[in-house]
Motif scaffolding. Structure first.
Motif, PDB file in Angstrom:
ATOM      1  N   ASP A 120       0.797  -1.218   0.000  1.00 24.02           N
ATOM      2  CA  ASP A 120       0.000   0.000   0.000  1.00 24.02           C
ATOM      3  C   ASP A 120       0.833   1.273   0.000  1.00 24.02           C
ATOM      4  OD1 ASP A 120       0.931  -0.679   2.518  1.00 24.02           O
ATOM      5  OD2 ASP A 120      -0.834   0.027   3.574  1.00 24.02           O
ATOM      6  N   ASN A 129      -4.244  -2.464   1.141  1.00 21.68           N
ATOM      7  CA  ASN A 129      -4.811  -1.162   0.808  1.00 21.68           C
ATOM      8  C   ASN A 129      -5.648  -0.662   1.975  1.00 21.68           C
ATOM      9  OD1 ASN A 129      -5.253  -0.086  -2.435  1.00 21.68           O
ATOM     10  ND2 ASN A 129      -6.061   1.109  -0.776  1.00 21.68           N
ATOM     11  N   SER A 130      -5.860   0.631   2.029  1.00 25.74           N
ATOM     12  CA  SER A 130      -6.732   1.212   3.035  1.00 25.74           C
ATOM     13  C   SER A 130      -8.181   0.881   2.663  1.00 25.74           C
ATOM     14  CB  SER A 130      -6.538   2.728   3.076  1.00 25.74           C
ATOM     15  OG  SER A 130      -6.851   3.276   1.807  1.00 25.74           O
TER      16      SER A 130
END
Length: 88
Positions: A14, A80-81
């Motif tokens: 990320d 990932n967020s």
């Protein structure tokens, strides 16, 4: 990456490698992926596949996230967020 000639696995981080990703790199260094028949490649925001995203400043086109790479088949796993999973 871990190399090893095993089944290819791409892990899309990320961001640039940092302490959140330590376990991935320790496992690669210790040969843990290869022992399980995996050839793991760990990519970060500096990789060309992230064009238009994170560190490149964008080109006015699509903002590529790790989840985009996974959904396009360019990565096997993505970190990932939450907003990157559902919104970007």
């Amino acid at each position: 990456g871990d190399g090893g000639g095993g089944a290819p696995v791409v892990v899309a981080l990320d961001w640039t490698p940092n302490t959140n990703h330590t376990g991935f790199f320790v496992a690669a260094r210790r040969g843990m992926y290869a022992k399980r028949g995996l050839a793991v490649e760990i990519i970060s925001a500096a990789d060309a596949r992230y064009k238009g995203s994170y560190t490149s400043g964008g080109d006015g086109g699509k903002y590529v996230t790790p989840c985009d790479l996974a959904s396009a088949g360019e990565a096997t796993f993505a970190l990932n967020s939450p907003e990157g999973v559902v919104g970007w």
